[in-house]
Motif scaffolding. Structure first.
Motif, PDB file in Angstrom:
ATOM      1  N   SER A  29       0.826  -1.198   0.000  1.00  0.00           N
ATOM      2  CA  SER A  29       0.000   0.000   0.000  1.00  0.00           C
ATOM      3  C   SER A  29       0.866   1.256   0.000  1.00  0.00           C
ATOM      4  CB  SER A  29      -0.933  -0.005   1.214  1.00  0.00           C
ATOM      5  OG  SER A  29      -1.847   1.062   1.153  1.00  0.00           O
ATOM      6  N   GLN A  32       2.271   1.674  -3.481  1.00  0.00           N
ATOM      7  CA  GLN A  32       1.253   1.983  -4.486  1.00  0.00           C
ATOM      8  C   GLN A  32       0.579   3.335  -4.257  1.00  0.00           C
ATOM      9  OE1 GLN A  32       0.964  -0.330  -6.892  1.00  0.00           O
ATOM     10  NE2 GLN A  32      -0.488   0.824  -8.088  1.00  0.00           N
ATOM     11  N   ILE A  89      -2.924  -7.076  -6.028  1.00  0.00           N
ATOM     12  CA  ILE A  89      -1.600  -6.456  -5.908  1.00  0.00           C
ATOM     13  C   ILE A  89      -0.680  -6.967  -7.013  1.00  0.00           C
ATOM     14  CG2 ILE A  89       0.491  -6.346  -4.477  1.00  0.00           C
ATOM     15  CD1 ILE A  89      -1.445  -6.386  -2.033  1.00  0.00           C
ATOM     16  N   SER A  92      -1.228  -5.461 -10.487  1.00  0.00           N
ATOM     17  CA  SER A  92      -1.245  -4.010 -10.642  1.00  0.00           C
ATOM     18  C   SER A  92       0.075  -3.505 -11.207  1.00  0.00           C
ATOM     19  CB  SER A  92      -1.566  -3.331  -9.309  1.00  0.00           C
ATOM     20  OG  SER A  92      -0.590  -3.646  -8.355  1.00  0.00           O
ATOM     21  N   PRO A  95       1.410   3.267 -10.036  1.00  0.00           N
ATOM     22  CA  PRO A  95       0.241   3.911  -9.448  1.00  0.00           C
ATOM     23  C   PRO A  95      -0.614   4.687 -10.444  1.00  0.00           C
ATOM     24  CG  PRO A  95       2.152   4.258  -8.076  1.00  0.00           C
ATOM     25  CD  PRO A  95       2.634   3.566  -9.313  1.00  0.00           C
ATOM     26  N   ASP A  98      -2.479   2.162 -12.845  1.00  0.00           N
ATOM     27  CA  ASP A  98      -3.151   1.007 -12.244  1.00  0.00           C
ATOM     28  C   ASP A  98      -4.657   1.146 -12.267  1.00  0.00           C
ATOM     29  OD1 ASP A  98      -3.749  -0.127  -8.974  1.00  0.00           O
ATOM     30  OD2 ASP A  98      -3.460  -1.366 -10.741  1.00  0.00           O
ATOM     31  N   ALA A 168       9.208   2.738  -3.658  1.00  0.00           N
ATOM     32  CA  ALA A 168       8.508   3.289  -4.828  1.00  0.00           C
ATOM     33  C   ALA A 168       9.319   4.394  -5.496  1.00  0.00           C
ATOM     34  CB  ALA A 168       7.136   3.815  -4.411  1.00  0.00           C
ATOM     35  N   TRP A 177       7.751  -1.701 -11.674  1.00  0.00           N
ATOM     36  CA  TRP A 177       6.564  -1.701 -10.831  1.00  0.00           C
ATOM     37  C   TRP A 177       5.855  -3.047 -10.877  1.00  0.00           C
ATOM     38  CZ3 TRP A 177       4.609   1.046  -7.051  1.00  0.00           C
ATOM     39  CH2 TRP A 177       5.077   2.349  -6.855  1.00  0.00           C
ATOM     40  N   ASN A 181       5.212  -5.448  -7.678  1.00  0.00           N
ATOM     41  CA  ASN A 181       3.858  -5.836  -7.289  1.00  0.00           C
ATOM     42  C   ASN A 181       3.653  -7.341  -7.373  1.00  0.00           C
ATOM     43  OD1 ASN A 181       3.079  -3.230  -6.654  1.00  0.00           O
ATOM     44  ND2 ASN A 181       2.444  -2.776  -8.735  1.00  0.00           N
TER      45      ASN A 181
END
Length: 199
Positions: A29, A32, A89, A92, A95, A98, A168, A177, A181
């Motif tokens: 979290s 993301q 997750i 994805s 961010p 997504d 990130a 990414w 994920n």
């Protein structure tokens, strides 16, 4: 008094800091959505663990031990929920691109995660058995364990979330990414395995 509670706090902090469902989800979290948008999930998870520890100290764990069908239902529900989250997750991307993970998990999602988490129940029971002498009765012990585990979980989940946000910042491409994920999704799915191993 602090000298008496410090070992309990250390136990709770170490227990809540070890990798597992909640820590992996907090890291994902944070990566993301960032720290601020992950606060409801972390607050819910900390509150959930606090109530699990308090309920364990107050005697609810005895009911779960006496009702294997209820325990099995919790395991199945928890496993299905975590597999669904791991799938979201793992699939994805970055961010801004997504779609599957369009918003962070909620406060109540965090609470539910802990109520279905055998690790949380084991921590609460272990603490209740080990630190019962710190309280005068089950209600006082429930309040003490709930408070300590809630604070410890808030600290450790925040640290994992910050690690996710820092991670990130290192990711520059969509492929990076997707790899991150996918790894976090697999780790979350793997965290289900201990739930089904005999105690």
């Amino acid at each position: 008094m602090f000298e008496a509670i410090f070992p309990l706090f250390l136990f709770a902090l170490v227990s809540t800091s070890t990798p597992g469902m909640a820590t992996t989800l907090s890291t994902a979290s944070g990566a993301q959505f960032g720290f601020r948008r992950s606060v409801p999930l972390m607050a819910g998870s900390a509150a959930g663990l606090a109530t699990v520890a308090a309920a364990g100290a107050a005697g609810l764990a005895g009911l779960l031990a006496a009702a294997p069908s209820l325990q099995l239902a919790m395991k199945v529900a928890g496993s299905l929920y975590l597999i669904w989250l791991a799938w979201k997750i793992g699939r994805s991307g970055p961010p801004n691109l997504d779609v599957a993970m369009s918003k962070p998990n909620s406060f109540f999602g965090g609470v539910g995660l802990q109520w279905m988490n055998p690790k949380g129940w084991a921590m609460g029971l272990g603490a209740a058995a080990s630190f019962a002498a710190l309280a005068n009765g089950p209600l006082q012990l429930a309040f003490l364990l709930g408070t300590v585990f809630g604070l410890a979980a808030a600290l450790s989940l925040s640290a994992w979330c910050v690690a996710g946000t820092l991670l990130a910042r290192l990711l520059r491409t969509e492929r990076q990414w997707r790899v991150l994920n996918a790894v976090l999704g697999l780790l979350l799915a793997a965290s289900i395995i201990p739930m089904w191993q005999p105690a």
